[in-house]
Write an enzyme that holds these catalytic residues in place. Structure first.
Site, mmCIF file in Angstrom:
data_model
loop_
_atom_site.group_PDB
_atom_site.id
_atom_site.type_symbol
_atom_site.label_atom_id
_atom_site.label_comp_id
_atom_site.label_asym_id
_atom_site.label_seq_id
_atom_site.Cartn_x
_atom_site.Cartn_y
_atom_site.Cartn_z
ATOM 1 N N ASP A 163 -5.937 -2.238 -0.198
ATOM 2 C CA ASP A 163 -4.981 -3.198 0.358
ATOM 3 C C ASP A 163 -5.020 -4.518 -0.425
ATOM 4 O OD1 ASP A 163 -3.060 -3.949 2.186
ATOM 5 O OD2 ASP A 163 -4.249 -3.402 3.940
ATOM 6 N N ASP A 218 5.052 -3.309 5.198
ATOM 7 C CA ASP A 218 4.714 -2.270 6.185
ATOM 8 C C ASP A 218 5.970 -1.733 6.869
ATOM 9 O OD1 ASP A 218 2.186 -2.831 5.435
ATOM 10 O OD2 ASP A 218 1.462 -3.409 7.427
#
Ligand code: GLA
Length: 521
Positions: A163, A218
């Site tokens: 991430d 996202d």
């Protein structure tokens, strides 16, 4: 781990690296998948984030999800990679080493990996390129790149999502290559997933760094599937079709198929779009309690065949007709073409797909297979008329022949073999794993890479679509201790002749007793 096995593992990994990454080339100059043969079709699996967020991520949830994945038929359909996302899995101890959170993962992160491997699945883990993960609940890799990648290798991860939170002052195109180098130094082959949400335009440079990269933000907040947000991801990802191919994929995020907030039609359309975009098929819904219709969508062999096609082409919108979109440009391994008519609008759409739209000459005589109704029509000439309800799709496979073969889908009964031997110098032991192809063809024999340690030999025998890997261990001359090897095997898809994703599994040998002498010599 004792010193001796570490050496054995390191020597074998060194051999693997020489075989795979050798020839004096700069690893950064080519595709990462050229070096390890991984993810030559889009990875398939499950991650918890879309449904659960951080809570309740723990060993129980992952194990129950493994059971759901197997029970629902998803394993047989090709879903393989599974494990925790950001879920308070580990912390960093005073000496800088990552240590598992045993309250949430009582078997430890290596123990969970062993469990996943023994179910014939592959183990996925999560980390971050910055100082902390997004919620700041876990340490990031910054400043600890090499030791952290070593920990993920020791936990036997096969897939790592990295991430991009808390990365002030860092840039993706310098940070991710550093992590790639650290991961390669750790020696375990794994699928490397960049998650910078498109920041730094990874599609321009990351094919030598990882196997997939997020192209968008996202798709939803945990538990809050949003059709509108998903369509934004589709729009951005569609533009990048030229950057995808075997071993290097655009990733518009984990799927929301089967989550509440989406109708059955929307779930099927989303899945069809992911199949056409050659996107990683990482399910994000709760696999423990799926409706029959969700299972049907997620396990559709014919739609998955489009996604897992060995040519690995990402389709694009070739034409719009009112609100309807005609997605094509996706030639498949047998010369057929995949075409999707998607109607994001509010009213039914009537669309004519010409042979030219589908990549054929206009005069071609064609068979048309509807991959959701499983009906074939043809041979026929001229345009194909379809009526598509709002938010729905027609997912077609169009061919000059009436056969529609499915590409390989590899399913193993286990990815780990464990031997226990007492130190008897004459002892020979054998254990097998079986590897099945759920696609249409019988495969050539898998070829095991050279460089196995002297205590291990592997032979492969075929029986139709199943091949058995017999692992033979010879304990002669071995001291007490733990020995570990990673077996790699390669194959080619027989219709296209293209390489298939490499198969890897772990072999552990525990030698007890005295006959071979003490370990650590
Ligand atoms: C980012 C990622 C998500 C998920 C969360 C975890 O937002 O894009 O997929 O991993 O972090 O915090």
């Amino acid at each position: 781990m004792t010193k001796l096995p570490r050496i054995v593992t390191a020597v074998f990994m060194g051999l693997l690296l020489l075989v795979g990454f050798g020839r004096g080339e700069d690893p950064a100059a080519k595709l990462r998948s050229d070096q390890d043969g991984l993810a030559l079709t889009p990875p398939m699996g499950w991650y918890p984030w879309n449904e659960f967020g951080q809570e309740p991520q723990n060993e129980k949830l992952i194990k129950e999800t493994v059971e759901g994945l197997v029970r629902s038929g998803m394993k047989e359909a090709g879903y393989t990679y599974i494990g925790p996302d950001e879920g308070i899995c580990f912390s960093r101890n005073a000496s800088g080493k990552l240590t598992p959170n045993l309250a949430r993962y009582p078997s430890g992160l290596r123990g969970l990996g062993d469990y996943v491997h023994q179910q014939g699945l592959k183990y996925a883990l999560y980390t971050d390129a910055g100082t902390r993960t997004c919620s700041k609940a876990m340490p990031g890799t910054k400043g600890h790149e090499f030791e952290d990648m070593k920990a993920f290798a020791e936990w036997r991860a096969d897939y790592l999502k990295v991430d991009w939170c808390n990365t002030t002052g860092q840039t993706p195109d310098s940070t991710y290559p550093k992590l790639r180098d650290a991961q390669l130094a750790a020696g375990r082959p794994l699928v490397f997933s960049l998650c910078s949400w498109g920041e730094g335009q990874p599609w321009k440079w990351a094919a030598s760094v990882g196997h997939l990269w997020r192209t968008t933000g996202d798709i939803c907040g945990p538990g809050k599937a949003s059709w509108t947000a998903a369509m934004k991801n589709v729009e951005a990802n569609e533009k990048l079709s030229a950057s995808a191919g075997p071993g290097h994929w655009n990733d518009p995020d984990m799927m929301i198929t089967g989550m509440s907030g989406l109708s059955e039609v929307q779930s099927r359309s989303l899945f069809s779009l992911w199949c056409m975009m050659a996107s990683p098929l990482i399910a994000g819904n709760d696999l423990r309690s799926m409706t029959e219709s969700t299972i049907k969508i997620l396990t559709s062999r014919e739609a998955i065949g489009i996604n897992q096609d060995p040519l690995g082409i990402q389709a694009r919108i070739v034409r719009k007709d009112g609100a309807a979109e005609i997605w094509a440009g996706k030639r498949l391994f047998d010369g057929s073409q995949a075409v999707l008519v998607f109607n994001p609008g509010e009213a039914p759409a009537q669309v004519q797909v010409t042979p030219g739209d589908a990549g054929f000459e206009e005069s071609a005589s064609l068979y048309v297979r509807d991959l959701w109704t499983h009906q074939t029509s043809g041979p026929r000439a001229g345009s194909i008329r379809v009526t598509v309800a709002p938010k729905d799709v027609a997912l077609l496979r169009i061919s000059k022949t009436s056969s529609f073969p499915l590409p390989p889908v590899i399913v193993a009964d286990s990815y780990r073999v464990v031997f226990h031997a007492s130190g008897n110098s004459a002892q020979k032991l054998t254990q097998a794993i079986t590897v099945k192809n759920n696609g249409s063809s019988e495969l050539p024999l898998w070829t095991v890479s050279p460089g196995l340690p002297s205590w291990l030999s592997v032979t492969v025998t075929p029986s139709g679509k199943t091949q058995t890997f017999s692992n033979k261990v010879s304990v002669a001359g071995l001291g007490r201790g733990h020995y570990h090897a990673v077996v790699k095997a390669d194959n080619r898809e027989p219709i296209s002749g293209l390489p298939m994703s490499a198969l890897y599994y772990d072999v552990d040998l525990e030698v007890s007793g005295a006959a071979g002498g003490p370990a650590n010599r």
